[in-house]
Write a protein that holds these residues in place. Structure first.
Motif, short mmCIF file in Angstrom:
data_model
loop_
_atom_site.label_atom_id
_atom_site.label_comp_id
_atom_site.label_asym_id
_atom_site.label_seq_id
_atom_site.Cartn_x
_atom_site.Cartn_y
_atom_site.Cartn_z
N THR A 138 0.80 -1.23 0.00
CA THR A 138 0.00 0.00 0.00
C THR A 138 0.84 1.27 0.00
OG1 THR A 138 -0.13 0.05 2.43
CG2 THR A 138 -1.85 -1.18 1.25
N ALA A 139 2.17 1.16 -0.02
CA ALA A 139 3.02 2.34 0.17
C ALA A 139 2.73 3.42 -0.87
CB ALA A 139 4.49 1.94 0.12
N LEU A 140 2.68 3.07 -2.15
CA LEU A 140 2.45 4.06 -3.19
C LEU A 140 1.03 4.63 -3.09
CD1 LEU A 140 3.37 5.61 -5.64
CD2 LEU A 140 2.83 3.61 -7.06
N LEU A 141 0.05 3.78 -2.83
CA LEU A 141 -1.32 4.26 -2.68
C LEU A 141 -1.44 5.25 -1.53
CD1 LEU A 141 -3.22 0.87 -3.14
CD2 LEU A 141 -3.04 2.72 -4.81
N PRO A 151 -5.86 7.86 -6.46
CA PRO A 151 -5.24 6.77 -7.22
C PRO A 151 -6.27 6.07 -8.10
CG PRO A 151 -4.68 6.63 -4.88
CD PRO A 151 -5.82 7.60 -5.01
N VAL A 152 -5.89 5.82 -9.34
CA VAL A 152 -6.73 5.07 -10.29
C VAL A 152 -5.92 3.85 -10.70
CG1 VAL A 152 -7.96 5.13 -12.48
CG2 VAL A 152 -7.86 7.19 -11.05
N LEU A 153 -6.30 2.69 -10.21
CA LEU A 153 -5.49 1.48 -10.30
C LEU A 153 -6.05 0.49 -11.30
CD1 LEU A 153 -3.07 -0.13 -8.97
CD2 LEU A 153 -4.79 -1.09 -7.43
N SER A 154 -5.22 0.09 -12.28
CA SER A 154 -5.60 -0.98 -13.22
C SER A 154 -5.36 -2.33 -12.57
CB SER A 154 -4.77 -0.89 -14.50
OG SER A 154 -5.01 0.32 -15.18
N SER A 155 -6.25 -3.27 -12.85
CA SER A 155 -6.23 -4.57 -12.16
C SER A 155 -5.30 -5.57 -12.83
CB SER A 155 -7.64 -5.13 -12.06
OG SER A 155 -8.23 -5.25 -13.36
N LEU A 156 -4.01 -5.27 -12.78
CA LEU A 156 -2.96 -6.17 -13.24
C LEU A 156 -2.02 -6.42 -12.09
CD1 LEU A 156 -2.28 -4.39 -16.62
CD2 LEU A 156 -3.14 -6.74 -16.44
N ALA A 172 -9.33 -7.48 -7.22
CA ALA A 172 -8.30 -6.49 -6.89
C ALA A 172 -8.85 -5.44 -5.93
CB ALA A 172 -7.79 -5.83 -8.17
N ALA A 173 -10.06 -4.98 -6.18
CA ALA A 173 -10.65 -3.94 -5.32
C ALA A 173 -10.84 -4.46 -3.90
CB ALA A 173 -11.97 -3.47 -5.90
N GLY A 174 -11.32 -5.68 -3.77
CA GLY A 174 -11.50 -6.25 -2.43
C GLY A 174 -10.19 -6.37 -1.68
N ALA A 175 -9.14 -6.78 -2.39
CA ALA A 175 -7.83 -6.93 -1.75
C ALA A 175 -7.25 -5.57 -1.35
CB ALA A 175 -6.88 -7.66 -2.69
N VAL A 176 -7.43 -4.57 -2.21
CA VAL A 176 -6.92 -3.22 -1.90
C VAL A 176 -7.68 -2.63 -0.71
CG1 VAL A 176 -6.81 -0.85 -2.77
CG2 VAL A 176 -6.06 -2.75 -4.21
N ALA A 177 -8.99 -2.80 -0.70
CA ALA A 177 -9.78 -2.30 0.43
C ALA A 177 -9.35 -2.95 1.73
CB ALA A 177 -11.27 -2.55 0.18
N ALA A 178 -9.09 -4.25 1.68
CA ALA A 178 -8.66 -4.97 2.87
C ALA A 178 -7.29 -4.46 3.35
CB ALA A 178 -8.60 -6.46 2.58
N ALA A 179 -6.37 -4.29 2.41
CA ALA A 179 -5.01 -3.87 2.78
C ALA A 179 -4.99 -2.45 3.34
CB ALA A 179 -4.09 -3.98 1.57
N LEU A 180 -5.83 -1.57 2.81
CA LEU A 180 -5.88 -0.18 3.28
C LEU A 180 -6.75 -0.02 4.52
CD1 LEU A 180 -6.26 1.74 -0.13
CD2 LEU A 180 -4.26 1.77 1.40
N ARG A 181 -7.42 -1.11 4.93
CA ARG A 181 -8.39 -1.05 6.02
C ARG A 181 -9.39 0.09 5.75
NH1 ARG A 181 -6.90 -4.19 10.49
NH2 ARG A 181 -9.02 -3.75 11.20
N ALA A 182 -9.92 0.07 4.54
CA ALA A 182 -10.83 1.11 4.11
C ALA A 182 -12.10 1.11 4.95
CB ALA A 182 -11.19 0.92 2.64
N GLU A 183 -12.77 2.25 4.96
CA GLU A 183 -14.05 2.32 5.64
C GLU A 183 -15.11 1.55 4.85
OE1 GLU A 183 -16.85 5.98 5.86
OE2 GLU A 183 -15.64 6.00 7.70
N THR A 184 -15.07 1.68 3.52
CA THR A 184 -16.09 1.08 2.67
C THR A 184 -15.48 0.62 1.36
OG1 THR A 184 -17.75 2.60 3.58
CG2 THR A 184 -18.35 1.44 1.57
#
Length: 284
Positions: A138-141, A151-156, A172-184
């Motif tokens: 998540t460092a760059l995000l 950030p606009v992330l392509s799923s590759l 990809a979106a689910g994994a990113v949300a999990a890693a960032l501990r997103a609210e939603t």
């Protein structure tokens, strides 16, 4: 501003193919930023990729909602995502201010992928160069978010062996949300939400807990499987809620996050978007 106010949005379906919906989506994402949230957009490009593959005569069947991807198909996927879909979306967002930054999951090893297989009739089936997300850096995000960017992330994703994989954008979106501990986590799609008993009924499940969703998951067909799998992964990792919304309705994103209960118009294309399906951790 804390990461608890991060919102990860999976952008896809009609919302990314119809000009009016594209512009409404871009404006809504910028408004989220203006209201103090930290939006991250994860996009695929299914319709555009499919059209380009057809134009080139490359056949790519789907298994369990995932596109079988050979080397020639992967070349098309990378070209369409990075060369067509992402620049257009970044441009639409940046009409409202210098906010959006495009990147691929390959960049800075944001998404480390591993080969994914499908299970069909109890047997493991090779999907080619299709990946699951093994790790999110998540460092760059977080750097972009901390500086006020979107950030606009392509799923590759890239594997440990250097192989590039086509990663389903919902995954990809689910994994990113999990890693960032997103609210939603918000997933835009082309249906009103999760059907309770499809195809026998068109009743949409308004709210569902993680445990119940996990029990339903094996019976879900087509593209809804990866979407709900992504929602489950997110809430099990600490995301407070995940929402599947009908992206055919203008401003579905803002209406869904606001909890609007307005009914969509004919075919979900006019009027106020419904709240779709909300996935919550057990006990909420």
């Amino acid at each position: 501003m804390t990461a608890a106010r991060t919102v990860v949005v999976k952008y896809g379906g009609h919302a990314m193919t119809e000009p009016a919906l594209r512009r409404a989506f871009a404006r809504d994402v910028v408004r989220l930023r203006e209201e103090g949230l930290r939006p991250v957009v994860v996009h695929g490009g299914g319709p555009q990729i499919g059209a380009e593959l057809d134009r080139r005569g490359i056949k790519t069947p789907f298994l369990n909602g995932l596109r079988v991807t050979g080397p020639s198909a992967l070349d098309v996927v990378r070209m369409v995502l990075a060369g067509r879909v992402q620049p257009e979306l970044v441009g639409l967002l940046n009409e409202h201010g210098p906010y959006a930054v495009g990147l691929s999951g390959e960049d800075a090893r944001t998404l480390t992928a591993e080969r994914r297989y499908a299970e069909v009739a109890g047997e493991r089936v090779d999907l080619g160069l299709v990946g699951d997300v093994a790790r999110v850096d998540t460092a760059l995000l977080e750097l972009l978010l901390d500086h006020g960017h979107i950030p606009v992330l392509s799923s590759l994703g890239r594997g440990e062996d250097g192989q590039v994989y086509n990663v389903n954008a919902d995954t990809a979106a689910g994994a990113v949300a999990a890693a960032l501990r997103a609210e939603t986590l918000v997933v835009l799609t082309d249906v009103p939400g999760l059907y309770a008993d499809w195809p026998r009924s068109e009743r949409v499940v308004d709210r569902i807990g993680a445990g119940e969703l996990e029990r339903m998951l094996p019976g879900l067909s087509g593209g809804m499987g990866p979407k709900m799998e992504a929602c489950l992964r997110a809430v099990r990792a600490g995301v407070r809620s995940a929402r599947v919304l009908d992206g055919r309705s203008p401003h579905a994103l803002r209406a869904g996050l606001a909890g609007s209960a307005g009914a969509a118009g004919p075919a979900g294309r006019t009027g106020t978007a419904s709240v779709g399906t909300t996935v919550l951790p057990d006990g909420r």
